[in-house]
Design a protein around this motif. Structure first.
Motif, PDB file in Angstrom:
ATOM      1  N   PRO A  16       1.199  -1.264  -0.241  1.00  0.00           N
ATOM      2  CA  PRO A  16      -0.014   0.069  -0.331  1.00  0.00           C
ATOM      3  C   PRO A  16       0.809   1.441  -0.319  1.00  0.00           C
ATOM      4  N   VAL A  17       0.470   1.856  -0.808  1.00  0.00           N
ATOM      5  CA  VAL A  17       0.992   3.854  -1.187  1.00  0.00           C
ATOM      6  C   VAL A  17      -0.035   5.014  -0.373  1.00  0.00           C
ATOM      7  N   PHE A  18       0.023   5.126   0.594  1.00  0.00           N
ATOM      8  CA  PHE A  18      -1.022   6.675   0.809  1.00  0.00           C
ATOM      9  C   PHE A  18      -0.821   7.601   0.205  1.00  0.00           C
ATOM     10  N   ALA A  19      -1.261   8.110   0.404  1.00  0.00           N
ATOM     11  CA  ALA A  19      -1.411   9.921   0.075  1.00  0.00           C
ATOM     12  C   ALA A  19      -0.561  11.049   0.432  1.00  0.00           C
ATOM     13  N   TRP A  20       0.267  11.921   0.504  1.00  0.00           N
ATOM     14  CA  TRP A  20       0.905  12.910   0.924  1.00  0.00           C
ATOM     15  C   TRP A  20      -0.583  13.672   1.471  1.00  0.00           C
ATOM     16  N   PRO A  21      -0.409  14.536   1.810  1.00  0.00           N
ATOM     17  CA  PRO A  21      -1.991  15.449   2.539  1.00  0.00           C
ATOM     18  C   PRO A  21      -1.838  16.726   1.510  1.00  0.00           C
ATOM     19  N   VAL A  22      -0.256  17.280   0.585  1.00  0.00           N
ATOM     20  CA  VAL A  22      -0.103  18.002  -0.525  1.00  0.00           C
ATOM     21  C   VAL A  22       0.308  17.123  -1.085  1.00  0.00           C
ATOM     22  N   ARG A  23       0.681  18.032  -2.654  1.00  0.00           N
ATOM     23  CA  ARG A  23       1.426  17.913  -3.853  1.00  0.00           C
ATOM     24  C   ARG A  23       1.481  18.830  -4.756  1.00  0.00           C
ATOM     25  N   PRO A  24       3.198  18.726  -5.138  1.00  0.00           N
ATOM     26  CA  PRO A  24       4.590  17.622  -5.070  1.00  0.00           C
ATOM     27  C   PRO A  24       4.388  18.051  -3.679  1.00  0.00           C
ATOM     28  N   LYS A  25       4.238  16.739  -3.092  1.00  0.00           N
ATOM     29  CA  LYS A  25       5.639  16.847  -1.469  1.00  0.00           C
ATOM     30  C   LYS A  25       6.681  17.606  -1.918  1.00  0.00           C
ATOM     31  N   GLY A  26       7.592  17.694  -2.825  1.00  0.00           N
ATOM     32  CA  GLY A  26       8.385  17.752  -2.547  1.00  0.00           C
ATOM     33  C   GLY A  26       8.291  19.837  -2.570  1.00  0.00           C
ATOM     34  N   ALA A  27       7.496  20.162  -3.098  1.00  0.00           N
ATOM     35  CA  ALA A  27       7.015  21.784  -2.365  1.00  0.00           C
ATOM     36  C   ALA A  27       6.833  22.037  -1.141  1.00  0.00           C
ATOM     37  N   PHE A  28       6.962  21.263  -0.787  1.00  0.00           N
ATOM     38  CA  PHE A  28       6.487  21.673   0.980  1.00  0.00           C
ATOM     39  C   PHE A  28       8.023  21.542   1.763  1.00  0.00           C
ATOM     40  N   TYR A  29       7.676  21.636   2.712  1.00  0.00           N
ATOM     41  CA  TYR A  29       9.101  21.731   4.096  1.00  0.00           C
ATOM     42  C   TYR A  29       8.355  21.261   5.602  1.00  0.00           C
ATOM     43  N   VAL A  30       8.315  20.966   6.129  1.00  0.00           N
ATOM     44  CA  VAL A  30       8.354  20.779   7.693  1.00  0.00           C
ATOM     45  C   VAL A  30       8.756  21.830   8.486  1.00  0.00           C
ATOM     46  N   SER A  31       8.255  23.203   9.556  1.00  0.00           N
ATOM     47  CA  SER A  31       8.418  23.676   9.531  1.00  0.00           C
ATOM     48  C   SER A  31       8.310  24.264  11.441  1.00  0.00           C
ATOM     49  N   ALA A  32       7.745  22.808  11.876  1.00  0.00           N
ATOM     50  CA  ALA A  32       8.388  22.387  13.313  1.00  0.00           C
ATOM     51  C   ALA A  32       6.688  21.452  13.438  1.00  0.00           C
ATOM     52  N   GLY A  33       7.357  20.398  14.141  1.00  0.00           N
ATOM     53  CA  GLY A  33       7.593  18.994  14.369  1.00  0.00           C
ATOM     54  C   GLY A  33       6.860  18.201  15.735  1.00  0.00           C
ATOM     55  N   TYR A  34       6.535  17.245  15.510  1.00  0.00           N
ATOM     56  CA  TYR A  34       5.879  16.812  16.365  1.00  0.00           C
ATOM     57  C   TYR A  34       7.145  16.671  17.970  1.00  0.00           C
ATOM     58  N   LEU A  35       6.685  17.177  18.383  1.00  0.00           N
ATOM     59  CA  LEU A  35       6.897  18.233  20.466  1.00  0.00           C
ATOM     60  C   LEU A  35       8.547  18.590  19.979  1.00  0.00           C
ATOM     61  N   ASP A  36       7.995  19.445  18.886  1.00  0.00           N
ATOM     62  CA  ASP A  36       9.724  20.480  18.808  1.00  0.00           C
ATOM     63  C   ASP A  36       9.910  21.384  19.682  1.00  0.00           C
ATOM     64  N   PRO A  37      11.198  21.130  20.316  1.00  0.00           N
ATOM     65  CA  PRO A  37      11.092  22.132  21.570  1.00  0.00           C
ATOM     66  C   PRO A  37      11.149  24.297  21.191  1.00  0.00           C
ATOM     67  N   ASP A  38      11.345  24.396  19.838  1.00  0.00           N
ATOM     68  CA  ASP A  38      11.449  25.602  19.727  1.00  0.00           C
ATOM     69  C   ASP A  38       9.868  26.411  19.439  1.00  0.00           C
ATOM     70  N   TYR A  39       8.642  25.010  19.420  1.00  0.00           N
ATOM     71  CA  TYR A  39       7.489  25.238  19.234  1.00  0.00           C
ATOM     72  C   TYR A  39       7.129  25.348  20.732  1.00  0.00           C
ATOM     73  N   LYS A  40       7.730  24.800  21.647  1.00  0.00           N
ATOM     74  CA  LYS A  40       7.241  24.500  23.541  1.00  0.00           C
ATOM     75  C   LYS A  40       6.967  25.930  23.502  1.00  0.00           C
ATOM     76  N   ARG A  41       8.642  26.289  23.041  1.00  0.00           N
ATOM     77  CA  ARG A  41       9.305  28.200  23.932  1.00  0.00           C
ATOM     78  C   ARG A  41       8.300  29.206  23.446  1.00  0.00           C
ATOM     79  N   ARG A  42       7.788  28.851  22.118  1.00  0.00           N
ATOM     80  CA  ARG A  42       7.487  29.982  21.774  1.00  0.00           C
ATOM     81  C   ARG A  42       5.608  29.825  22.223  1.00  0.00           C
ATOM     82  N   PHE A  43       5.443  28.531  22.139  1.00  0.00           N
ATOM     83  CA  PHE A  43       3.541  28.602  22.546  1.00  0.00           C
ATOM     84  C   PHE A  43       3.338  28.386  23.847  1.00  0.00           C
ATOM     85  N   GLY A  44       4.343  27.870  24.665  1.00  0.00           N
ATOM     86  CA  GLY A  44       4.202  27.290  26.599  1.00  0.00           C
ATOM     87  C   GLY A  44       2.979  25.970  25.722  1.00  0.00           C
ATOM     88  N   VAL A  45       3.206  25.146  24.885  1.00  0.00           N
ATOM     89  CA  VAL A  45       2.486  23.770  24.969  1.00  0.00           C
ATOM     90  C   VAL A  45       3.763  23.298  24.154  1.00  0.00           C
TER      91      VAL A  45
END
Length: 218
Positions: free
Chosen positions: A3-32
């Motif tokens: 099975p090949v599942f779908a990326w949520p946006v395409r083409p996937k190569g046009a996107f990047y992840v700016s904040a990840g799962y349990l991202d420490p920078d996100y926690k510092r900025r937003f407190g959660v």
């Protein structure tokens, strides 16, 4: 090929992840702690405002509406075979499996709708009141929770959400999925037990381990 599942946006190569799962920078900025990933077009700013968002896997829309802070969001509960297949590949049991697509500009689905991988769900937006730069927030709740839920503790995030980066590594994804069968499928009637009368007309079949899942589209 499996099975090949779908990326949520395409083409996937046009996107990047700016904040990840349990991202420490996100926690510092937003407190959660961060429950998933934020996806942005590489062109930055609000250039992805209105960009189409697709379903990652087949399932049923269990929430679609406007929520405080989130703005528009869609939650899709995965088909049973998808949940079991992901659990097998991730090496751990899953009580449930959902994909939550948040901060959407507009919605093209409603609660109760059935979606397949690659089906259009809506478009990238800026959250409640336009509070963010446009981006897609994506996470994977692993148990039933309110659609707008947001835990305040890291331990809660680990218990309630899958790490998307781990999901990307364990399974196959593409700009187009291969989950829908091509041409007719046939199976002997004795193959099915239980409520066989509900399985009328064309069937979508998927095997996971020693289980065969069947869904009627009649």
């Amino acid at each position: 090929m499996g099975p090949v599942f779908a990326w949520p946006v395409r083409p996937k190569g046009a996107f990047y992840v700016s904040a990840g799962y349990l991202d420490p920078d996100y926690k510092r900025r937003f407190g959660v702690p961060h429950t998933g990933e934020d996806w942005n077009l590489r062109t930055g700013g609000d250039s992805d405002l209105g960009y189409p968002v697709q379903a990652i896997f087949p399932g049923r829309v269990v929430a679609a509406g406007y929520y405080r802070v989130w703005g528009n969001l869609v939650v899709v509960e995965a088909d049973p075979w998808v949940k079991d297949f992901w659990a097998e590949r991730l090496g751990e049991p899953l009580e449930a499996l959902y994909a939550r697509y948040a901060h959407l500009h507009h919605l093209t689905v409603a609660r109760g709708d059935r979606v397949e991988a690659n089906d259009h769900l809506g478009s990238i937006g800026k959250g409640d009141g336009g509070r963010y730069l446009a981006h897609l927030h994506l996470d994977f709740p692993r148990l039933p929770i309110p659609p707008e839920a947001y835990p305040s503790q890291e331990a809660q995030v680990r218990a309630q959400y899958l790490d998307p980066a781990r999901v990307w590594r364990a399974l196959a994804f593409g700009d187009r999925s291969n989950l829908l069968p091509q041409g007719p499928l046939y199976a002997p009637a004795r193959l099915f037990v239980g409520n066989a009368e509900a399985l009328q007309g064309p069937l979508l079949l998927r095997q996971v381990g020693d289980k065969l899942y069947a869904r009627s589209d009649a």
